[in-house]
Write an enzyme that holds these catalytic residues in place. Structure first.
Site, mmCIF file in Angstrom:
data_model
loop_
_atom_site.group_PDB
_atom_site.id
_atom_site.type_symbol
_atom_site.label_atom_id
_atom_site.label_comp_id
_atom_site.label_asym_id
_atom_site.label_seq_id
_atom_site.Cartn_x
_atom_site.Cartn_y
_atom_site.Cartn_z
ATOM 1 N N LEU A 199 0.837 -1.203 0.000
ATOM 2 C CA LEU A 199 0.000 0.000 0.000
ATOM 3 C C LEU A 199 0.876 1.259 0.000
ATOM 4 O O LEU A 199 0.547 2.249 -0.663
ATOM 5 C CB LEU A 199 -0.937 0.003 1.206
ATOM 6 C CG LEU A 199 -1.853 1.227 1.315
ATOM 7 C CD1 LEU A 199 -2.776 1.334 0.109
ATOM 8 C CD2 LEU A 199 -2.653 1.183 2.613
ATOM 9 N N TYR A 200 1.967 1.229 0.741
ATOM 10 C CA TYR A 200 2.884 2.376 0.745
ATOM 11 C C TYR A 200 3.326 2.708 -0.673
ATOM 12 O O TYR A 200 3.269 3.858 -1.110
ATOM 13 C CB TYR A 200 4.093 2.065 1.624
ATOM 14 C CG TYR A 200 5.217 3.069 1.481
ATOM 15 C CD1 TYR A 200 5.075 4.365 1.953
ATOM 16 C CD2 TYR A 200 6.420 2.717 0.872
ATOM 17 C CE1 TYR A 200 6.098 5.296 1.816
ATOM 18 C CE2 TYR A 200 7.447 3.630 0.737
ATOM 19 C CZ TYR A 200 7.283 4.914 1.205
ATOM 20 O OH TYR A 200 8.299 5.826 1.066
ATOM 21 N N ALA A 201 3.780 1.693 -1.404
ATOM 22 C CA ALA A 201 4.223 1.917 -2.777
ATOM 23 C C ALA A 201 3.074 2.405 -3.653
ATOM 24 O O ALA A 201 3.262 3.267 -4.522
ATOM 25 C CB ALA A 201 4.812 0.630 -3.353
ATOM 26 N N THR A 216 0.551 4.244 -2.735
ATOM 27 C CA THR A 216 0.277 5.660 -2.481
ATOM 28 C C THR A 216 1.308 6.541 -3.177
ATOM 29 O O THR A 216 0.982 7.625 -3.670
ATOM 30 C CB THR A 216 0.278 5.984 -0.971
ATOM 31 O OG1 THR A 216 1.565 5.747 -0.397
ATOM 32 C CG2 THR A 216 -0.780 5.177 -0.238
ATOM 33 N N LYS A 217 2.551 6.086 -3.248
ATOM 34 C CA LYS A 217 3.586 6.867 -3.912
ATOM 35 C C LYS A 217 3.401 6.865 -5.429
ATOM 36 O O LYS A 217 3.650 7.880 -6.104
ATOM 37 C CB LYS A 217 4.965 6.332 -3.534
ATOM 38 C CG LYS A 217 5.347 6.618 -2.098
ATOM 39 C CD LYS A 217 5.392 8.118 -1.834
ATOM 40 C CE LYS A 217 5.943 8.475 -0.489
ATOM 41 N NZ LYS A 217 6.033 9.929 -0.286
#
Length: 336
Positions: free
Chosen positions: A151-153, A155-156
């Site tokens: 999910l972090y990736a 969002t980026k």
């Protein structure tokens, strides 16, 4: 002229702010000093900045629309370096809503501020994690980044697409920097080098995922900061050679938009990274070997040829030098 640096109490943001102050810029720093990790470390970074002439701090949350609008209206920064975000690949599995609030909604508020107050250039942090399922080495900005694994990736990756749309619609230049694993003095306590150092000095085992066999483009903080500053000084223009039938993911024919990798071109195996740390600490580590974590990629390797060609810089600090500098700082800061 003032430069807004978001995440100015953070690892990278604080050092970018110092570099801008060194060259005579007026810096507006924004950070909410959240408790994702040790707040006292953030406060120590911020104290060093607030002691300097030309620095003004705003304590606010990116997701607070009214606070961001007020900040842009009051200070009217001419350039923005957006480094604030909810970091940590693994933390997203437990706290997904925080990532959307900070990394997506918060980024929207930054874009809106840039739009309404005629910002000349927005440079923002992306991540090598966007390459996800892509295993073609070295990672190139011109290749696929359509399948992030966390999910972090995701969002980026969304940030990159949002930046393109705003650059196209409103004409202000945006540059995204895909950071590869950053380390060094004043670093984040949730990162491997910090965790390993603390455990080794305490005589505790360290958790080594993928049995230490994966490689990373470990990138020293000074190299990252230099790349950010040079990028900030070189806003992109429209790519006049763009082919609309086969658009290049790193550029745009319809917007002043650019993506760059920024990382060391020489990937280092994790076991070698640990070995260098042991040498600098004068102690051997007890290794707890574990399989690859879900969402992690086995290897990363940065193609920075575009960064070299367009801003005249490549990361150069080897891990032997960078880890030694970190250990010296760590021993001094924590008195160990």
């Amino acid at each position: 002229m003032s430069v807004l640096v978001t995440g100015s109490a953070g690892f990278i943001g604080s050092q970018v702010a110092h570099r801008l102050l060194d060259r005579g810029e007026r810096v507006i720093g924004l950070d909410n000093l959240n408790d994702y990790y040790d707040v006292s470390l953030k406060e120590a970074r911020l104290a060093r900045l607030e002691a300097r002439k030309g620095y003004q701090h705003v304590r606010a949350d990116l997701a607070d629309r009214a606070a961001l609008e007020a900040m842009f209206a009051q200070y009217r920064p001419r350039k923005v370096v957006h480094l604030a975000a909810q970091a940590g690949v693994r933390y997203a599995a437990e706290n997904p809503h925080v990532y959307i609030s900070s990394n997506v909604t918060g980024f929207l508020h930054v874009l809106e501020g840039c739009r309404h107050y005629e910002v000349e250039h927005l440079v923002y942090a992306s991540t090598s994690s966007v390459y996800g399922a892509n295993t073609a080495m070295p990672f190139s900005e011109h290749g696929s980044a359509e399948h992030p694994l966390t999910l972090y990736a995701a969002t980026k990756k969304a940030n990159e697409q949002m930046a393109h749309s705003y650059a196209h619609l409103y004409g202000f230049p945006t540059t995204g920097l895909r950071f590869f694993t950053v380390y060094g003095p004043w670093g984040r306590p949730d990162m491997a080098l910090f965790l390993f150092t603390r455990a080794i000095l305490a005589g505790e085992p360290i958790r080594v995922f993928n049995h230490g066999r994966h490689k990373r483009s470990f990138t020293y903080i000074d190299d990252i900061v230099e790349g950010i500053i040079r990028t900030l000084d070189n806003p992109p223009a429209r790519d006049l050679e763009w082919n609309g039938d086969a658009p290049d993911p790193a550029t745009s024919g319809v917007a002043p938009f650019r993506l760059y990798n920024i990382g060391n071109e020489q990937p280092v195996e994790l076991l070698r990274y640990i070995e260098v740390l042991e040498q600098n600490l004068g102690r051997k580590a007890t290794l707890e070997m574990l399989p690859l974590q879900p969402g992690d990629v086995p290897d990363t390797e940065a193609d920075v040829s575009d960064l070299i060609a367009n801003v005249g810089y490549r990361p150069v600090v080897p891990v032997e030098e960078g880890v030694a500098n970190f250990v010296e700082w760590y021993r001094d800061y924590y008195k160990v």
